[in-house]
Design a protein around this motif. Structure first.
Motif, PDB file in Angstrom:
ATOM      1  N   UNK A 170       0.841  -1.199   0.000  1.00  0.00           N
ATOM      2  CA  UNK A 170       0.000   0.000   0.000  1.00  0.00           C
ATOM      3  C   UNK A 170       0.877   1.251   0.000  1.00  0.00           C
ATOM      4  N   UNK A 171       0.660   2.123  -0.950  1.00  0.00           N
ATOM      5  CA  UNK A 171       1.428   3.356  -1.052  1.00  0.00           C
ATOM      6  C   UNK A 171       0.503   4.545  -0.796  1.00  0.00           C
ATOM      7  N   UNK A 172       0.878   5.361   0.190  1.00  0.00           N
ATOM      8  CA  UNK A 172       0.105   6.550   0.512  1.00  0.00           C
ATOM      9  C   UNK A 172       0.889   7.793   0.120  1.00  0.00           C
ATOM     10  N   UNK A 173       0.210   8.699  -0.597  1.00  0.00           N
ATOM     11  CA  UNK A 173       0.808   9.966  -1.002  1.00  0.00           C
ATOM     12  C   UNK A 173       0.002  11.095  -0.395  1.00  0.00           C
ATOM     13  N   UNK A 174       0.678  12.041   0.253  1.00  0.00           N
ATOM     14  CA  UNK A 174       0.033  13.216   0.830  1.00  0.00           C
ATOM     15  C   UNK A 174       0.438  14.465   0.056  1.00  0.00           C
ATOM     16  N   UNK A 175      -0.545  15.302  -0.246  1.00  0.00           N
ATOM     17  CA  UNK A 175      -0.296  16.578  -0.920  1.00  0.00           C
ATOM     18  C   UNK A 175      -0.660  17.686   0.065  1.00  0.00           C
ATOM     19  N   UNK A 176       0.313  18.502   0.425  1.00  0.00           N
ATOM     20  CA  UNK A 176       0.112  19.591   1.380  1.00  0.00           C
ATOM     21  C   UNK A 176      -0.004  20.908   0.607  1.00  0.00           C
ATOM     22  N   UNK A 177      -1.221  21.424   0.580  1.00  0.00           N
ATOM     23  CA  UNK A 177      -1.523  22.567  -0.276  1.00  0.00           C
ATOM     24  C   UNK A 177      -2.335  22.098  -1.467  1.00  0.00           C
ATOM     25  N   UNK A 178      -3.204  21.104  -1.224  1.00  0.00           N
ATOM     26  CA  UNK A 178      -3.887  20.410  -2.320  1.00  0.00           C
ATOM     27  C   UNK A 178      -5.001  21.217  -2.967  1.00  0.00           C
ATOM     28  N   UNK A 179      -5.450  22.304  -2.337  1.00  0.00           N
ATOM     29  CA  UNK A 179      -6.542  23.086  -2.906  1.00  0.00           C
ATOM     30  C   UNK A 179      -6.066  24.253  -3.755  1.00  0.00           C
ATOM     31  N   UNK A 180      -4.751  24.417  -3.864  1.00  0.00           N
ATOM     32  CA  UNK A 180      -4.200  25.547  -4.604  1.00  0.00           C
ATOM     33  C   UNK A 180      -4.102  25.309  -6.097  1.00  0.00           C
ATOM     34  N   UNK A 181      -3.548  26.305  -6.774  1.00  0.00           N
ATOM     35  CA  UNK A 181      -3.449  26.240  -8.230  1.00  0.00           C
ATOM     36  C   UNK A 181      -2.563  25.119  -8.728  1.00  0.00           C
ATOM     37  N   UNK A 182      -1.522  24.780  -7.972  1.00  0.00           N
ATOM     38  CA  UNK A 182      -0.680  23.627  -8.311  1.00  0.00           C
ATOM     39  C   UNK A 182      -1.261  22.364  -7.696  1.00  0.00           C
ATOM     40  N   UNK A 183      -1.735  22.477  -6.459  1.00  0.00           N
ATOM     41  CA  UNK A 183      -2.193  21.311  -5.721  1.00  0.00           C
ATOM     42  C   UNK A 183      -3.334  20.558  -6.373  1.00  0.00           C
ATOM     43  N   UNK A 184      -4.290  21.269  -6.970  1.00  0.00           N
ATOM     44  CA  UNK A 184      -5.436  20.590  -7.569  1.00  0.00           C
ATOM     45  C   UNK A 184      -5.063  19.744  -8.789  1.00  0.00           C
ATOM     46  N   UNK A 185      -4.402  20.312  -9.806  1.00  0.00           N
ATOM     47  CA  UNK A 185      -4.024  19.457 -10.942  1.00  0.00           C
ATOM     48  C   UNK A 185      -3.013  18.381 -10.566  1.00  0.00           C
ATOM     49  N   UNK A 186      -2.124  18.675  -9.610  1.00  0.00           N
ATOM     50  CA  UNK A 186      -1.178  17.675  -9.137  1.00  0.00           C
ATOM     51  C   UNK A 186      -1.922  16.506  -8.489  1.00  0.00           C
ATOM     52  N   UNK A 187      -2.910  16.816  -7.682  1.00  0.00           N
ATOM     53  CA  UNK A 187      -3.694  15.778  -7.024  1.00  0.00           C
ATOM     54  C   UNK A 187      -4.475  14.947  -8.040  1.00  0.00           C
ATOM     55  N   UNK A 188      -4.977  15.602  -9.071  1.00  0.00           N
ATOM     56  CA  UNK A 188      -5.682  14.871 -10.137  1.00  0.00           C
ATOM     57  C   UNK A 188      -4.756  13.859 -10.808  1.00  0.00           C
ATOM     58  N   UNK A 189      -3.561  14.278 -11.141  1.00  0.00           N
ATOM     59  CA  UNK A 189      -2.598  13.380 -11.781  1.00  0.00           C
ATOM     60  C   UNK A 189      -2.253  12.208 -10.864  1.00  0.00           C
ATOM     61  N   UNK A 190      -2.075  12.492  -9.591  1.00  0.00           N
ATOM     62  CA  UNK A 190      -1.759  11.429  -8.633  1.00  0.00           C
ATOM     63  C   UNK A 190      -2.927  10.468  -8.463  1.00  0.00           C
ATOM     64  N   UNK A 191      -4.159  10.975  -8.527  1.00  0.00           N
ATOM     65  CA  UNK A 191      -5.349  10.121  -8.415  1.00  0.00           C
ATOM     66  C   UNK A 191      -5.388   9.101  -9.547  1.00  0.00           C
ATOM     67  N   UNK A 192      -4.810   9.438 -10.673  1.00  0.00           N
ATOM     68  CA  UNK A 192      -4.820   8.559 -11.848  1.00  0.00           C
ATOM     69  C   UNK A 192      -3.646   7.587 -11.872  1.00  0.00           C
ATOM     70  N   UNK A 193      -2.676   7.780 -10.965  1.00  0.00           N
ATOM     71  CA  UNK A 193      -1.478   6.931 -10.979  1.00  0.00           C
ATOM     72  C   UNK A 193      -1.782   5.574 -10.351  1.00  0.00           C
ATOM     73  N   UNK A 194      -1.542   4.481 -11.084  1.00  0.00           N
ATOM     74  CA  UNK A 194      -1.873   3.145 -10.568  1.00  0.00           C
ATOM     75  C   UNK A 194      -1.007   2.714  -9.392  1.00  0.00           C
ATOM     76  N   UNK A 195       0.113   3.405  -9.150  1.00  0.00           N
ATOM     77  CA  UNK A 195       0.987   3.059  -8.026  1.00  0.00           C
ATOM     78  C   UNK A 195       0.559   3.710  -6.716  1.00  0.00           C
ATOM     79  N   UNK A 196      -0.460   4.569  -6.770  1.00  0.00           N
ATOM     80  CA  UNK A 196      -0.953   5.244  -5.564  1.00  0.00           C
ATOM     81  C   UNK A 196      -2.195   4.514  -5.066  1.00  0.00           C
TER      82      UNK A 196
END
Length: 337
Positions: free
Chosen positions: A1-27
């Motif tokens: 199980x791999x857990x990834x945390x994004x700190x600042x996830x609601x910001x201009x970088x954080x939102x698209x970054x979180x979207x990309x991570x949501x699509x990663x099969x390793x997460x």
């Protein structure tokens, strides 16, 4: 199980970054933290039918540290895009006093709740914020230099794109993987066009074209700030760049192949090749260089690249090192005062 945390996830970088991570099969688990608006981001992402679960955490007050602790608990990888963006006329150094306090607080949270996590720092100015994280983790007795990464990947992304744009009929951006060394602001950014397959293209340029290309890579962020007319800075391209490094790190957890990425790292003697690299950069403690990734973090620094650069690039490096020394000292001073 791999857990990834994004700190600042609601910001201009954080939102698209979180979207990309949501699509990663390793997460397997995506954990989102911010001081505002993040529950909505989490709910939105949770509807995507990828296999990772999504949770969002927001503090109930300025004194509430439980939300950050919950977001970080058991994280394998922590990515920090938190902070305010650049505005027109603002340099990365202008961001320092605001973002430095934010970063130090988040680093303290990491030390307490995810001391073994890989930490990727996007928040500007990276040249100074990475030393702040390092010093903070040292103070807490949990520092591992092999697990701390300053994200300079956007400079590589731009270097690849901009040289390709000069040869649209002969190349495409994905043809290149330019090494960019030094730091992550202005003249501390040194793209090494003299190496790999970019050399033949670069050598065909005039002196003025070369100068303009280098400057465009170094100050590419200004193009975006101006084009957005005060409404923001480079968020989408930065999210992609941060994701690219994160993706490589996630692959390194299980891959037997050598995976190499440039990153701004602490040239600590515990990392293979760091001592040699440090000698070649006049004793700087932090510097961006290509590194070999592994399941335990940075396995080795590819310092030989410093012996292969052109005379032009050596001159760029002189300027970069002088500025970097000041940036690093500023971060260390902030964290230790």
């Amino acid at each position: 199980m791999v857990k990834v945390a994004v700190l600042g996830a609601a910001g201009g970088i954080g939102q698209p970054l979180s979207l990309l991570l949501k699509l990663n099969p390793n997460v397997d688990e995506l954990s989102l933290f911010d001081v505002v608006n993040v529950p909505g981001v989490g709910a939105d992402l949770s509807h995507i039918n990828s296999d990772s679960t999504t949770q969002a955490f927001v503090p109930s007050s300025k004194e509430d540290k439980t939300a950050l602790a919950s977001a970080l608990k058991d994280s394998d990888l922590v990515i920090i895009p938190a902070g305010i963006p650049r505005k027109p006329g603002m340099t990365r150094d202008d961001l320092f006093n605001i973002n430095a306090s934010i970063i130090k607080g988040l680093a303290e949270g990491i030390a307490e709740s995810a001391p073994k996590a890989f930490v990727l720092v996007i928040s500007n100015p990276v040249n100074s914020t990475v030393p702040i994280v390092a010093e903070t983790l040292k103070q807490k007795g949990v520092y591992d230099p092999a697990r701390l990464f300053g994200v300079t990947t956007l400079d590589i992304v731009r270097a690849n794109t901009f040289i390709s744009q000069l040869y649209p009929k002969e190349s495409k951006p994905s043809d290149f993987n330019i090494n960019v060394i030094g730091g992550h602001s202005g003249e501390t950014i040194v793209p090494l066009y003299s190496l790999t397959n970019s050399k033949s293209y670069y050598n065909k340029l005039s002196a003025d074209q070369k100068k303009e290309l280098i400057r465009r890579v170094q100050f590419g962020g200004d193009e975006v700030v101006q084009a957005k007319n005060g409404a923001g800075s480079a968020t989408l391209s930065m999210a992609y760049a941060g994701y690219r490094l994160a993706e490589s790190i996630l692959k390194s957890f299980t891959s037997s192949e050598e995976i190499v990425e440039c990153t701004y790292l602490n040239l600590d003697s515990s990392i293979k090749g760091a001592d040699e690299a440090k000698k070649l950069v006049d004793g700087l403690d932090f510097f961006s260089l290509p590194v070999v990734l592994s399941k335990n973090g940075i396995a080795a620094v590819k310092y030989d690249i410093l012996n292969q650069i052109s005379d032009e690039e050596k001159q760029l490096l002189v300027v970069a090192k002088d500025q970097l020394a000041k940036n690093i000292a500023k971060g260390v001073e902030f964290a230790t005062k």
